[in-house]
Design a protein around this motif. Structure first.
Motif, mmCIF file in Angstrom:
data_model
loop_
_atom_site.group_PDB
_atom_site.id
_atom_site.type_symbol
_atom_site.label_atom_id
_atom_site.label_comp_id
_atom_site.label_asym_id
_atom_site.label_seq_id
_atom_site.Cartn_x
_atom_site.Cartn_y
_atom_site.Cartn_z
ATOM 1 N N PHE A 165 24.859 23.074 -70.616
ATOM 2 C CA PHE A 165 24.073 21.871 -70.881
ATOM 3 C C PHE A 165 24.652 20.670 -70.139
ATOM 4 C CE2 PHE A 165 22.340 24.472 -74.147
ATOM 5 C CZ PHE A 165 21.061 23.979 -74.334
ATOM 6 N N LYS A 166 25.959 20.600 -70.115
ATOM 7 C CA LYS A 166 26.612 19.478 -69.465
ATOM 8 C C LYS A 166 26.196 19.366 -68.001
ATOM 9 C CE LYS A 166 31.207 17.878 -68.183
ATOM 10 N NZ LYS A 166 32.591 18.347 -67.974
ATOM 11 N N GLU A 167 26.342 20.462 -67.285
ATOM 12 C CA GLU A 167 26.045 20.441 -65.862
ATOM 13 C C GLU A 167 24.548 20.363 -65.574
ATOM 14 O OE1 GLU A 167 28.162 22.322 -67.390
ATOM 15 O OE2 GLU A 167 30.109 21.886 -66.463
ATOM 16 N N ARG A 168 23.750 20.812 -66.507
ATOM 17 C CA ARG A 168 22.305 20.703 -66.347
ATOM 18 C C ARG A 168 21.855 19.246 -66.401
ATOM 19 N NH1 ARG A 168 18.070 24.473 -66.875
ATOM 20 N NH2 ARG A 168 18.792 25.892 -65.310
ATOM 21 N N GLY A 169 22.765 18.406 -66.907
ATOM 22 C CA GLY A 169 22.431 16.992 -66.953
ATOM 23 C C GLY A 169 22.140 16.459 -68.341
ATOM 24 N N PHE A 170 22.717 17.108 -69.341
ATOM 25 C CA PHE A 170 22.580 16.607 -70.706
ATOM 26 C C PHE A 170 23.712 15.641 -71.006
ATOM 27 C CE2 PHE A 170 19.583 19.968 -71.106
ATOM 28 C CZ PHE A 170 18.775 19.645 -72.182
ATOM 29 N N LEU A 171 23.393 14.644 -71.792
ATOM 30 C CA LEU A 171 24.387 13.702 -72.279
ATOM 31 C C LEU A 171 25.028 14.346 -73.511
ATOM 32 C CD1 LEU A 171 24.109 11.410 -70.381
ATOM 33 C CD2 LEU A 171 22.354 10.461 -71.887
ATOM 34 N N PRO A 172 26.322 14.176 -73.687
ATOM 35 C CA PRO A 172 26.947 14.778 -74.876
ATOM 36 C C PRO A 172 26.316 14.281 -76.176
ATOM 37 C CG PRO A 172 28.486 13.317 -73.709
ATOM 38 C CD PRO A 172 27.292 13.510 -72.824
ATOM 39 N N GLU A 173 25.926 13.012 -76.183
ATOM 40 C CA GLU A 173 25.292 12.458 -77.385
ATOM 41 C C GLU A 173 24.017 13.224 -77.732
ATOM 42 O OE1 GLU A 173 26.290 10.794 -74.765
ATOM 43 O OE2 GLU A 173 27.266 8.914 -75.320
ATOM 44 N N LYS A 210 27.906 11.325 -59.768
ATOM 45 C CA LYS A 210 28.295 12.699 -59.478
ATOM 46 C C LYS A 210 27.120 13.505 -58.915
ATOM 47 C CE LYS A 210 29.457 15.466 -62.690
ATOM 48 N NZ LYS A 210 29.642 15.509 -64.154
ATOM 49 N N TYR A 211 25.969 13.295 -59.508
ATOM 50 C CA TYR A 211 24.799 14.045 -59.039
ATOM 51 C C TYR A 211 24.341 13.567 -57.665
ATOM 52 C CZ TYR A 211 24.601 16.220 -63.582
ATOM 53 O OH TYR A 211 24.925 16.939 -64.693
ATOM 54 N N PHE A 212 24.492 12.282 -57.427
ATOM 55 C CA PHE A 212 24.158 11.769 -56.095
ATOM 56 C C PHE A 212 25.102 12.375 -55.065
ATOM 57 C CE2 PHE A 212 21.761 8.190 -58.075
ATOM 58 C CZ PHE A 212 20.603 8.337 -57.330
ATOM 59 N N ALA A 213 26.373 12.394 -55.414
ATOM 60 C CA ALA A 213 27.371 12.953 -54.495
ATOM 61 C C ALA A 213 27.037 14.409 -54.189
ATOM 62 C CB ALA A 213 28.756 12.839 -55.107
ATOM 63 N N GLU A 214 26.674 15.156 -55.232
ATOM 64 C CA GLU A 214 26.319 16.565 -55.033
ATOM 65 C C GLU A 214 25.129 16.706 -54.090
ATOM 66 O OE1 GLU A 214 25.624 18.691 -58.678
ATOM 67 O OE2 GLU A 214 27.653 18.209 -59.399
ATOM 68 N N ASP A 247 17.599 14.097 -62.544
ATOM 69 C CA ASP A 247 16.324 13.462 -62.232
ATOM 70 C C ASP A 247 16.532 12.124 -61.539
ATOM 71 O OD1 ASP A 247 15.114 15.574 -63.440
ATOM 72 O OD2 ASP A 247 14.616 14.520 -65.298
ATOM 73 N N PHE A 248 17.688 11.505 -61.792
ATOM 74 C CA PHE A 248 17.956 10.233 -61.141
ATOM 75 C C PHE A 248 18.008 10.387 -59.627
ATOM 76 C CE2 PHE A 248 19.223 9.009 -65.397
ATOM 77 C CZ PHE A 248 18.798 7.689 -65.454
ATOM 78 N N VAL A 249 18.436 11.545 -59.179
ATOM 79 C CA VAL A 249 18.510 11.769 -57.744
ATOM 80 C C VAL A 249 17.108 11.774 -57.144
ATOM 81 C CG1 VAL A 249 19.206 13.381 -55.936
ATOM 82 C CG2 VAL A 249 20.691 13.009 -57.916
ATOM 83 N N THR A 250 16.206 12.539 -57.758
ATOM 84 C CA THR A 250 14.854 12.586 -57.203
ATOM 85 C C THR A 250 14.113 11.276 -57.425
ATOM 86 O OG1 THR A 250 14.194 13.656 -59.266
ATOM 87 C CG2 THR A 250 14.521 15.076 -57.362
#
Length: 511
Positions: free
Chosen positions: A293-301, A369-373, A400-403
RNA sequence: GGCCGGUUCGUCUAUCGGUUAGGACAGCCCCCUUUCACGGGGCAAAGACGGGUUCGAUUCCCGUACCGGCUACCA
């Protein structure tokens, strides 16, 4: 004086932590913190054949990501160390032997082959899985069927043996479960579970009881799959003479697969395309990684929130809870009895809600991090903050922020010329050329002013703004998406806006 | 097979004997938005079945059905 609340989560270090596991930790943690108690993490690594390198570190990292910090653990230490069962090995044997002395357990010398033979021999249509129980134990090689001398000889000769509990005949074991109420079992239906294995390690059954006793655990929460073995544990608490210190039990409902029925497994995630593990798990043997979930882009909250709502609610319509609120409002008697099917769509909804709620500042780091990836370098923090504010409403998962926002930091990768070309004409061309000049000269660079300027100029050219907004959008972002065009123009700045308009104007000419 | 547990819209759930059975996700429709979303409004959608108890059962009891868990020297 009431005892201090102490709960424990006791995973086996065999791989990734899945949803059900994390929810069990969470409920333990919430209960402990709500009552000012301690949350203990104990590693149950008694099965050496299943030990997986790195799994323990993974558990710590994952819990930390969730915001769950144990008060005592192999890593944090504590007054009841060690917290790894393998390191407590020497501790268990004495209790198993005491049980033998007291007549509650016995030595069994059957080899794995003997057991297999027994299972085949006594297998019938009505009884597909024969048990090592009060009936069959009389047919096996153990200290009940053997004479004391024979047993002593075998023991002295170093013959491999296990210690099994001797299930009493026809007794009712009753206990209270905080979720299910009173549960009863008849001991005649139960088998003589192994307590101490041939390698000297305890099985789970012995280890939980001994450790829970020694670590002064007051409440034991675990998955429903443990309910059938609860009577074994109960009997052990009684036979060991610790009954007054026995924790209160709560067997949590299972998390089920979204389609069909049954416990949710890693396979279901692979099959249906969603994570099941909390964070990425890389199998050290195959080097295969299972998405989390973390890497999929979920917030821990969001992850904590959605897990808490799977089988619990506070009785109101509230669905969004922070960890603090959960600690304040959680109650074990509002936990459901029935299992809950996992719904990935709803899970994403929780994440979306948390993205919207969370201050953009706090999102920056993980989004970077996702932008860097994606190979996009973001150097301007102010720009990033503005971009996040502008697009967060339309992002469900962090990637989704990347797209949604990459065009703030680089030229659009694709430009949807086809969306403007068919309706393009010389009038529009003239308009945009004049717009360039006007933008280059405009005194201020604010979204509202740009919009006014744009609309006035459109009127002057006798063009409808509607016909011009889409082309402008395509010029700036490349496609039919994104926040308001003038907000975008204002954010990327004069130079960039003008240059993008020019560039696309050129492209249209060429086509 | 045996033992144990469970059962309200497709899904997560509210209801602690009297409700037009409420909310959320997903679905559909409308509005907003001269993009895509967000948002707002609306529609559709449920008490497994059969017996009791009761003036009255989704709610309490029993049975049936269905689903699940367990049935290892795994946890």
């Amino acid at each position: 004086m009431t005892k201090k609340i102490r709960v424990r989560f006791a995973p086996s270090p065999t791989g990734g932590l899945h949803l059900g596991g994390v929810r069990t930790v969470l409920f333990n943690y919430l209960f402990a913190k709500q009552n000012g108690g301690d949350f203990i993490l104990r590693i149950e690594d008694t099965d050496q054949t299943r030990f997986v390198e790195g799994a323990e570190a993974y558990i710590f990292n994952t819990l930390q990501w969730c915001g769950i910090v144990p008060d005592e653990s192999p890593l944090h230490g504590g007054p009841f160390a060690p917290y790894r069962q393998s390191e407590r090995k020497a501790n268990y044997r004495q209790f198993a032997e005491q049980l033998v002395i007291d007549g509650f357990a016995y030595y069994a010398f059957d080899t794995p082959a003997d057991l297999e033979a027994m299972r085949t021999e006594y297998k019938t249509a009505e009884n597909p899985s024969p048990q090592y129980n009060h009936i069959l134990r009389d047919k096996m090689r153990n200290s009940i069927t053997l004479t004391p001398d024979e047993t002593a000889t075998l023991l002295a000769a170093g013959t491999p043996y296990v210690i099994r509990i001797k299930m009493p005949l026809n007794e009712t074991v009753t206990f209270h479960d905080m979720i299910r109420g009173e549960v009863n079992f008849n001991t005649s239906q139960l088998d003589d579970k192994v307590l101490l294995k041939a390698d000297g390690m305890p099985t789970y059954h012995l280890a939980v009881v001994v450790d829970d006793y020694q670590m002064k655990i007051t409440h034991a929460f675990r998955g429903e799959e443990w309910l059938p073995s609860a009577p074994v544990h109960l009997l052990l608490w009684k036979y060991l003479g610790w009954k007054n210190d026995m924790p209160e039990w709560a067997h949590l409902p299972l998390i089920l697969k979204p389609d069909g029925n049954g416990k949710l497994s890693k396979r279901d995630g692979d099959r249906l395309g969603f994570p099941v593990f909390a964070s990425d798990w890389i199998d050290p043997k195959t080097n295969e990684t299972t998405i989390g979930f973390k890497e999929r882009g979920f917030l821990p909250e969001a992850f904590v929130n959605l897990l808490a709502m799977l089988g619990w609610n506070d009785g109101t319509d509230q669905e969004i809870f922070s960890m603090e609120e959960l600690i304040a409002k959680f109650s074990i008697d509002r936990v459901h009895k029935g299992g809950a099917k996992f719904d990935y769509e709803k899970a994403k909804w929780y994440n979306h809600e948390w993205i919207k709620r969370k201050p953009s500042k706090e999102l920056e780091l993980s989004i970077q991090k996702y932008f860097a990836e994606a190979g996009i370098t973001v150097t301007d923090d102010v720009l990033l903050a503005k971009a996040i504010d502008l697009v967060k409403d339309r992002c469900t998962l962090l990637p989704d922020f990347v797209t949604q926002a990459s065009f703030f930091f680089q030229l659009p990768e694709q430009i949807d010329i086809a969306a403007v070309k068919p309706k393009w004409d010389e009038k529009k061309n003239m308009f945009f050329n004049e717009l360039i000049r006007a933008f280059e000269l405009s005194a201020v660079w604010e979204a509202t002013d740009l919009e006014t300027e744009f609309k006035e100029m459109a009127a002057a050219h006798q063009l409808k703004p509607g016909e011009l907004m889409l082309p402008l959008r395509i010029m700036l972002v490349g496609g039919k998406f994104g926040p308001g065009v003038f907000d975008i123009a204002a954010t990327i700045g004069r130079t960039e806006t003008v240059s993008r308009i020019k560039k696309v104007l050129g492209l249209i000419e060429l086509n």
